[in-house]
Design an enzyme around this catalytic site. Sequence first.
Site, mmCIF file in Angstrom:
data_model
loop_
_atom_site.group_PDB
_atom_site.id
_atom_site.type_symbol
_atom_site.label_atom_id
_atom_site.label_comp_id
_atom_site.label_asym_id
_atom_site.label_seq_id
_atom_site.Cartn_x
_atom_site.Cartn_y
_atom_site.Cartn_z
ATOM 1 N N VAL A 47 -9.926 0.507 -1.612
ATOM 2 C CA VAL A 47 -9.133 -0.723 -1.540
ATOM 3 C C VAL A 47 -8.005 -0.605 -0.509
ATOM 4 O O VAL A 47 -7.566 0.496 -0.171
ATOM 5 C CB VAL A 47 -8.547 -1.091 -2.917
ATOM 6 N N GLU A 48 -7.538 -1.731 -0.029
ATOM 7 C CA GLU A 48 -6.451 -1.832 0.947
ATOM 8 C C GLU A 48 -6.740 -1.037 2.214
ATOM 9 O O GLU A 48 -5.857 -0.405 2.803
ATOM 10 C CB GLU A 48 -5.114 -1.401 0.320
ATOM 11 N N GLY A 49 -7.977 -1.041 2.626
ATOM 12 C CA GLY A 49 -8.380 -0.343 3.843
ATOM 13 C C GLY A 49 -9.086 0.957 3.512
ATOM 14 O O GLY A 49 -8.486 1.851 2.938
ATOM 15 N N SER B 106 1.809 0.897 -4.547
ATOM 16 C CA SER B 106 0.851 0.910 -5.654
ATOM 17 C C SER B 106 -0.074 2.128 -5.632
ATOM 18 O O SER B 106 -0.158 2.876 -6.613
ATOM 19 C CB SER B 106 0.033 -0.383 -5.647
ATOM 20 N N ARG C 229 0.820 -1.211 0.000
ATOM 21 C CA ARG C 229 0.000 0.000 0.000
ATOM 22 C C ARG C 229 0.855 1.263 0.000
ATOM 23 O O ARG C 229 0.347 2.356 -0.234
ATOM 24 C CB ARG C 229 -0.968 -0.011 1.185
#
Length: 517
Positions: free
Chosen positions: A178-180, A59, A56
């Site tokens: 996304v990712e939290g 990206s 994270r």
Amino acid sequence: SHEGVIVGPRHNPGPPFMNGTVEGKDVFIPLDWIIGGVKNAGKGWRMLMECLAVGRGISLPALSTSTSEMTYLNVGAFSRIRQQFKISVGKFEGVQEANSEIASDTYMLEAFRYLVTCGLNQGGKPAVMTAIAKYYATEGMRKVVNHGMDVVGGRAIQMGPRNFLAPYYQAIPVSITVEGANILSRSLMIFGQGSMRCHPYLYEELQLLQAEDPAAALNPFDNLLFKHLGYTFNRTARSFAYAFTGGSNAAPQSAVDFTRPYYKIINRLSANFALTADMCLGLLAGDIKRKEMLSGRLADIHAHLFIASSILKFFEHSKKTEDERLHAQLALEKSLYTAQEAFFDLFANFPSGAAAGMVKLLCFPFGRPVQKPSDQLKQQVANSMMENNAFRQSLKKHVYYNINENDVTGRMESTFNLLLEIEKLWDRFKKAENKGQFKGLSFAEHVADAQLQGFINDQEAEKLLHYNARRYDSMLTDVFDLHLNEVLELENPYLIKEDATGTDTSVQTDPSHSVSP
């Protein structure tokens, strides 16, 4: 393709972001497939979290930065090309305010991305830093694209292959989810995890409190507690002293006169943050996780001090041009002002008014030390954004940059470059045209009459006609049939066309008064 694994249908979040359902039935995984061997059985979740922590920080900040940089390039070009009331729209103060936000946030994101990536490249696995990177990078991108939509207006809302901004706008919810989810990252993760991972004593104290042998842990705990109290008293004294001195003068030897005051205020706010965080943890303890608004403000302070540090580091390694200095100054002043306001909002909403008032008095006895960025600075940055400045040139190395006249982004950039080449001629001609100096109804007739008068020569006339054709083409939006099935060809009245005999068949009308780009 493994037996029992079923890759199901996909979702459609809008942008080409592949995700969907994966199911398993009677899936057998041999023990020797476990990464790291059998001894790592049961550690998969920890591995996943560590990989996610690193990923994270790469990206999504990269995606956010590249999106913001493309927005900077295209909106900066648009702001100079698009004219209203005979001047570029980028000269209007309202547009300048939005453009200054785009420019400074893009500079911040590139600096931020650079520092985070360097840390990861050195082998670090900083979960808190990457959580900060994910949240503030994607939120920064959201603000940049939204400002871009405001500036470009109708040109940006008509979907089609000519639209260079709407795809970014559509993709924003993916990045912030996304990712939290971003709300979770700011309210729970950054300070909630950071207080454990970053505090010099807190984690070890909690470990000793949970020791199996309390008697053996008593002396080590006492030692840590006294060190913790000494640390808090030190930060108290330092915060109060910095209120009078402005902060510590500690700065790298490479620091220049422009950056030294910012190192000073970061040192001051850092000491204030340490004291304020200890107050929150000491009085709220575990309840700090449930006080998500307060935790979010502590996250803002922590993050913006980190962001300001990254901007300083990035500037130290830059060419230190005047344009870069303006970008860095506005980005720094915005971050430090945001951090400062988070302090005051926290004090105003802290459950114990007496404790908050005391810490506020120690940290800010003379009020707010950081002022909002000035309108003059914003105007300077906004004007720089419409120039081929050094920072703009550096952005071209990081994104898909082209000057193809038929490309969705190259169309605007090629027109911008063409304008830079002929702007003096264009401004001279338009000034005379606006005074009614030339005969005719269309732009082409005005150019022809200017040639007859000797106002411009043949070569200049050709340049004006060519740029005007490119300018008009860059402002056009796509049109479709009634079922939105087919892009219809658009007629550009300014493009010079010839039939088979070589006769000029250009359309001699000027629709600019009736068609709003």
